[in-house]
Design an enzyme around this catalytic site. Structure first.
Site, PDB file in Angstrom:
ATOM      1  CE1 TYR A 134      -3.910  -2.191   0.321  1.00  0.00           C
ATOM      2  CE2 TYR A 134      -2.666  -3.293   2.047  1.00  0.00           C
ATOM      3  CZ  TYR A 134      -3.740  -3.258   1.174  1.00  0.00           C
ATOM      4  OH  TYR A 134      -4.636  -4.292   1.159  1.00  0.00           O
ATOM      5  CG  ASP A 179      -1.423 -13.008   6.503  1.00  0.00           C
ATOM      6  OD1 ASP A 179      -1.555 -13.936   7.316  1.00  0.00           O
ATOM      7  OD2 ASP A 179      -2.137 -12.882   5.498  1.00  0.00           O
ATOM      8  CG  HIS A 196       2.234  -8.152  -3.106  1.00  0.00           C
ATOM      9  ND1 HIS A 196       3.251  -8.620  -2.326  1.00  0.00           N
ATOM     10  CD2 HIS A 196       1.232  -7.846  -2.263  1.00  0.00           C
ATOM     11  CE1 HIS A 196       2.876  -8.602  -1.067  1.00  0.00           C
ATOM     12  NE2 HIS A 196       1.659  -8.133  -0.990  1.00  0.00           N
ATOM     13  CE1 TYR A 235      -8.630  -3.912   2.316  1.00  0.00           C
ATOM     14  CE2 TYR A 235      -8.711  -2.714   4.389  1.00  0.00           C
ATOM     15  CZ  TYR A 235      -8.093  -3.633   3.561  1.00  0.00           C
ATOM     16  OH  TYR A 235      -6.941  -4.269   3.980  1.00  0.00           O
ATOM     17  NE  ARG A 236      -4.186  -1.048   4.208  1.00  0.00           N
ATOM     18  CZ  ARG A 236      -3.654  -1.947   5.031  1.00  0.00           C
ATOM     19  NH1 ARG A 236      -4.342  -3.011   5.384  1.00  0.00           N
ATOM     20  NH2 ARG A 236      -2.449  -1.795   5.511  1.00  0.00           N
TER      21      ARG A 236
HETATM   22  C1  LIG Z   1       2.732 -10.446   2.363  1.00  0.00           C
HETATM   23  C2  LIG Z   1       1.912  -9.369   3.027  1.00  0.00           C
HETATM   24  C3  LIG Z   1       0.776  -9.717   3.737  1.00  0.00           C
HETATM   25  C4  LIG Z   1      -0.007  -8.722   4.338  1.00  0.00           C
HETATM   26  N1  LIG Z   1      -1.100  -9.101   5.066  1.00  0.00           N
HETATM   27  C5  LIG Z   1      -1.851  -8.167   5.674  1.00  0.00           C
HETATM   28  C6  LIG Z   1      -2.952  -8.545   6.484  1.00  0.00           C
HETATM   29  O1  LIG Z   1      -3.211  -9.738   6.719  1.00  0.00           O
HETATM   30  N2  LIG Z   1      -3.722  -7.555   7.017  1.00  0.00           N
HETATM   31  C7  LIG Z   1      -3.435  -6.240   6.835  1.00  0.00           C
HETATM   32  O2  LIG Z   1      -4.155  -5.389   7.353  1.00  0.00           O
HETATM   33  N3  LIG Z   1      -2.366  -5.862   6.116  1.00  0.00           N
HETATM   34  C8  LIG Z   1      -1.566  -6.771   5.529  1.00  0.00           C
HETATM   35  N4  LIG Z   1      -0.465  -6.383   4.802  1.00  0.00           N
HETATM   36  C9  LIG Z   1      -0.208  -4.944   4.609  1.00  0.00           C
HETATM   37  C10 LIG Z   1       0.776  -4.318   5.640  1.00  0.00           C
HETATM   38  O3  LIG Z   1       1.966  -5.048   5.695  1.00  0.00           O
HETATM   39  C11 LIG Z   1       0.195  -4.248   7.033  1.00  0.00           C
HETATM   40  O4  LIG Z   1      -1.061  -3.626   7.035  1.00  0.00           O
HETATM   41  C12 LIG Z   1       1.112  -3.521   8.025  1.00  0.00           C
HETATM   42  O5  LIG Z   1       0.702  -3.860   9.320  1.00  0.00           O
HETATM   43  C13 LIG Z   1       1.094  -2.008   7.902  1.00  0.00           C
HETATM   44  O6  LIG Z   1       2.327  -1.543   8.314  1.00  0.00           O
HETATM   45  P1  LIG Z   1       2.594  -0.603   9.576  1.00  0.00           P
HETATM   46  O7  LIG Z   1       1.818  -1.076  10.738  1.00  0.00           O
HETATM   47  O8  LIG Z   1       4.080  -0.506   9.716  1.00  0.00           O
HETATM   48  O9  LIG Z   1       1.946   0.745   9.095  1.00  0.00           O
HETATM   49  P2  LIG Z   1       2.665   2.122   8.760  1.00  0.00           P
HETATM   50  O10 LIG Z   1       3.412   1.971   7.491  1.00  0.00           O
HETATM   51  O11 LIG Z   1       3.409   2.613   9.933  1.00  0.00           O
HETATM   52  O12 LIG Z   1       1.394   3.033   8.589  1.00  0.00           O
HETATM   53  C14 LIG Z   1       0.504   2.878   7.542  1.00  0.00           C
HETATM   54  C15 LIG Z   1      -0.122   4.243   7.217  1.00  0.00           C
HETATM   55  O13 LIG Z   1      -0.963   4.644   8.308  1.00  0.00           O
HETATM   56  C16 LIG Z   1      -0.815   6.046   8.568  1.00  0.00           C
HETATM   57  N5  LIG Z   1      -0.228   6.203   9.914  1.00  0.00           N
HETATM   58  C17 LIG Z   1       0.624   5.324  10.487  1.00  0.00           C
HETATM   59  N6  LIG Z   1       0.901   5.708  11.729  1.00  0.00           N
HETATM   60  C18 LIG Z   1       0.239   6.866  11.938  1.00  0.00           C
HETATM   61  C19 LIG Z   1       0.137   7.717  13.066  1.00  0.00           C
HETATM   62  N7  LIG Z   1       0.755   7.425  14.200  1.00  0.00           N
HETATM   63  N8  LIG Z   1      -0.621   8.820  12.957  1.00  0.00           N
HETATM   64  C20 LIG Z   1      -1.278   9.101  11.801  1.00  0.00           C
HETATM   65  N9  LIG Z   1      -1.230   8.308  10.710  1.00  0.00           N
HETATM   66  C21 LIG Z   1      -0.474   7.198  10.782  1.00  0.00           C
HETATM   67  C22 LIG Z   1       0.109   6.593   7.505  1.00  0.00           C
HETATM   68  O14 LIG Z   1      -0.667   7.077   6.436  1.00  0.00           O
HETATM   69  C23 LIG Z   1       0.885   5.367   7.050  1.00  0.00           C
HETATM   70  O15 LIG Z   1       1.298   5.451   5.720  1.00  0.00           O
HETATM   71  C24 LIG Z   1       0.354  -7.351   4.217  1.00  0.00           C
HETATM   72  C25 LIG Z   1       1.515  -7.012   3.510  1.00  0.00           C
HETATM   73  C26 LIG Z   1       2.291  -8.005   2.926  1.00  0.00           C
HETATM   74  C27 LIG Z   1       3.519  -7.596   2.196  1.00  0.00           C
END
Ligand SMILES: Cc1cc2nc3c(=O)[nH]c(=O)nc-3n(C[C@H](O)[C@H](O)[C@H](O)COP(=O)(O)OP(=O)(O)OC[C@H]3O[C@@H](n4cnc5c(N)ncnc54)[C@H](O)[C@@H]3O)c2cc1C
Length: 525
Positions: free
Chosen positions: A91, A150, A385, A470-471
């Site tokens: 994303y 995941d 991806h 949704y996203r």
């Molecule tokens: C193989 C694979 C499988 C995956 N499976 C899943 C799954 O099962 N479910 C799922 O939901 N996702 C999945 N993902 C997507 C992603 O990896 C996850 O959602 C991951 O948890 C998001 O990363 P993060 O928590 O570091 O978010 P971040 O990168 O830290 O944040 C995501 C976004 O949220 C906002 N944000 C973050 N923190 C703040 C803050 N403190 N204040 C305001 N805005 C903020 C920003 O816009 C930021 O870009 C998958 C990805 C891969 C590669």
């Protein structure tokens, strides 16, 4: 050194110095080598000039430091891009939408402030990953589960703010949050829900507080920086069992989904699963020919001969052993109304699992154990991806219609990589399905361009059928927001009104989810 848009190198240098004073020299990054670590490693713009890249990153440790970083950004009008752990792969990763933005990296704010295993909640800072919280709970032998997505290396806060999903009954992560602390663009600290009551004893137990419920405006948004968030946790269940229902005919999908929706909406099935056509995983050339040239009954006959159901759904049950056994029995009773329905008992466990049991489970995520297995099992084999993930109604008609409509898009665009047949349909969220289409990212400019074109067409076509994502990846946030256009984009205008009021200098994540500050609306894609 890169410079944010609209800024002189001298002003940027001054701002950097002020940030260094606020957070310490070690925590302001501006060398290309450091800043490149914030690029999107799954970028659909690899090797193209259009790839958005940050100009710098700043990593505060405390809420006061966040306030100071925002004050400096506002005074120079420097666009920031907030991340918690920055693992938003698929994303946009940790890269900004607007090239030249400075990444506001919160992963040093990594305190688990409280875990309560009597009322089952946690209060955490943005840098707390699922692994961190799991370890905290295990070290103290607390009887609560987390609900990881995941990959377990991301943060609870980033994932929930993006409205991500997991597997246990608390799978809708934004829905499972309770209370936030947010720093607004003007530096003001706001606590939502019961957190607004200075002596509150229920910040993580009652969501709404008093007056308008504002938490939603900080999810998928650019209206504030969330510095604390509460989450409901799942009391460690006594047991788990799963059972799979299979049906033989294509049109059995209708009663299959109707009964499934009944079980979901009555709370009998509460966790994440998928409705699939096991035929779609077959690589048998005979089946391919039948699909392309044969009739539905030819395919049904093939399935019967191979002893494969046409459709199936696995039902996960969590709770007291006696209760979940009764729930599975009741589910079978309902599905028996479909002639020829088959039932297969799946895995069953008693908790807690011991180390040997855990080691034998390939994917422990549905049992509240964070993991990175996804990168080796169902995970991508390409160079990255992104996902196309529209929400569709929880009905058999909608599944078949979506399948036909999306297949047609691929055919119209003459794509050799046809839409995956029988793609899984997820129930990450209550009451509706989400389809998750996998788009490979490659270090190949032409293929990525093609995939972006297909992606945009899918977004548009979805909207024409009343389905919205949704996203989405940062590359398509403008397209998706554009599709939510009721009453000449009244929702976007409301978002922009809030943006102008809360962030008049436009420093917080410009362009996020299609929302641009006043001075940059021309940049909208
Ligand atoms: C193989 C694979 C499988 C995956 N499976 C899943 C799954 O099962 N479910 C799922 O939901 N996702 C999945 N993902 C997507 C992603 O990896 C996850 O959602 C991951 O948890 C998001 O990363 P993060 O928590 O570091 O978010 P971040 O990168 O830290 O944040 C995501 C976004 O949220 C906002 N944000 C973050 N923190 C703040 C803050 N403190 N204040 C305001 N805005 C903020 C920003 O816009 C930021 O870009 C998958 C990805 C891969 C590669």
């Amino acid at each position: 050194m890169r410079v944010p848009p609209g800024l002189t190198p001298a002003d940027f240098e001054n701002a950097r110095k002020q940030w260094e004073q606020a957070v310490g020299r070690d925590w302001v990054f501006s060398s290309d080598e450091d800043v490149d670590t914030y690029r999107d490693s799954y970028s659909p713009f690899w090797h193209e000039g259009d790839e958005p890249v940050p100009s710098a990153a700043v990593a505060p440790k405390t809420v006061e430091q966040v306030q100071e970083v925002l004050r400096v950004a506002s005074s120079y009008k420097i666009p920031l891009w907030t991340i918690s752990t920055g693992k938003n792969l698929g994303y946009g990763g940790s890269a900004p939408l607007l090239s030249g933005s400075v990444v506001l990296d919160l992963k040093r704010m990594d305190r688990v402030i409280e875990v309560n295993d009597k009322n089952h909640y946690a209060l955490v800072e943005p840098g707390v990953s699922y692994f961190d919280l799991y370890r905290h709970i295990q070290d103290r032998n607390l009887k609560v589960w987390i609900d990881p997505p995941d990959p377990g290396w991301g943060s609870l806060i980033g994932n929930a703010l993006e409205r991500g999903g997991g597997y246990t009954p608390l799978r809708d992560h934004f829905d499972a949050h309770c209370g936030m602390e947010v720093v607004l663009a003007n530096g003001e600290i706001v606590r939502t829900g019961m957190g607004a009551l200075p002596q509150s004893q229920t910040w993580q137990q009652y969501r709404y507080g008093f007056g308008p419920y504002v938490d939603g405006i900080f999810s998928q948004s650019n209206l504030g920086v969330v510095t604390k968030m509460g989450f409901w946790l799942y009391p460690q269940p006594e047991a788990f069992l799963s059972g799979t229902v299979g049906v033989a005919k294509r049109d059995d999908l209708f009663p299959l989904v109707e009964n499934f929706a009944y079980l979901m909406n009555s709370g009998i099935v509460q966790a994440t699963t998928t409705v699939v056509s096991p035929l779609s995983y077959s690589r048998d050339p005979q089946l391919r020919v039948l699909r392309a040239q044969g009739s539905t009954s030819d395919v049904e006959r093939y399935a019967a001969e191979k002893n494969l159901p046409y459709w199936s759904v696995s039902l996960p049950f969590y709770g007291p052993a006696k209760v979940i056994a009764a729930q599975w029995e009741y589910a079978k009773q309902r599905f028996r109304a479909i002639p020829g329905a088959t039932f297969q008992d799946g895995a069953s466990y008693r908790f807690p699992l011991d180390t040997d049991q855990l080691a034998k489970i390939v994917n422990p995520v549905p049992f509240g154990v964070p993991s990175l297995q996804t990168f080796s099992i169902g995970g991508p084999r390409s160079q990255g991806h992104m996902w196309f993930s529209p929400i569709i109604p929880m009905s058999g008609d909608a599944i078949l219609e979506a399948q036909n409509v999306f297949d047609q898009v691929y055919q119209d665009l003459g794509s050799s990589s046809a839409a995956p047949p029988g793609f899984p349909i997820w129930n990450f969220f209550a009451r509706a399905f989400v389809i998750i289409y996998f788009f490979p990212i490659e270090h190949d400019i032409e293929k990525n361009r093609r995939n972006r074109e297909i992606f945009r067409r899918l977004v548009k076509t979805s909207a024409e059928h009343g389905w919205g994502e949704y996203r989405t990846h940062t590359a398509f946030m403008g397209d998706v927001m554009d599709a939510y256009s009721f009453n000449d984009h009244a929702l976007l205008r409301l978002h922009e009104t809030m943006k102008d009021a809360l962030d008049p200098n436009g420093v917080l994540s410009p362009g996020k989810n299609g929302i641009w500050p006043k001075g940059m609306r021309k940049a909208r894609t």
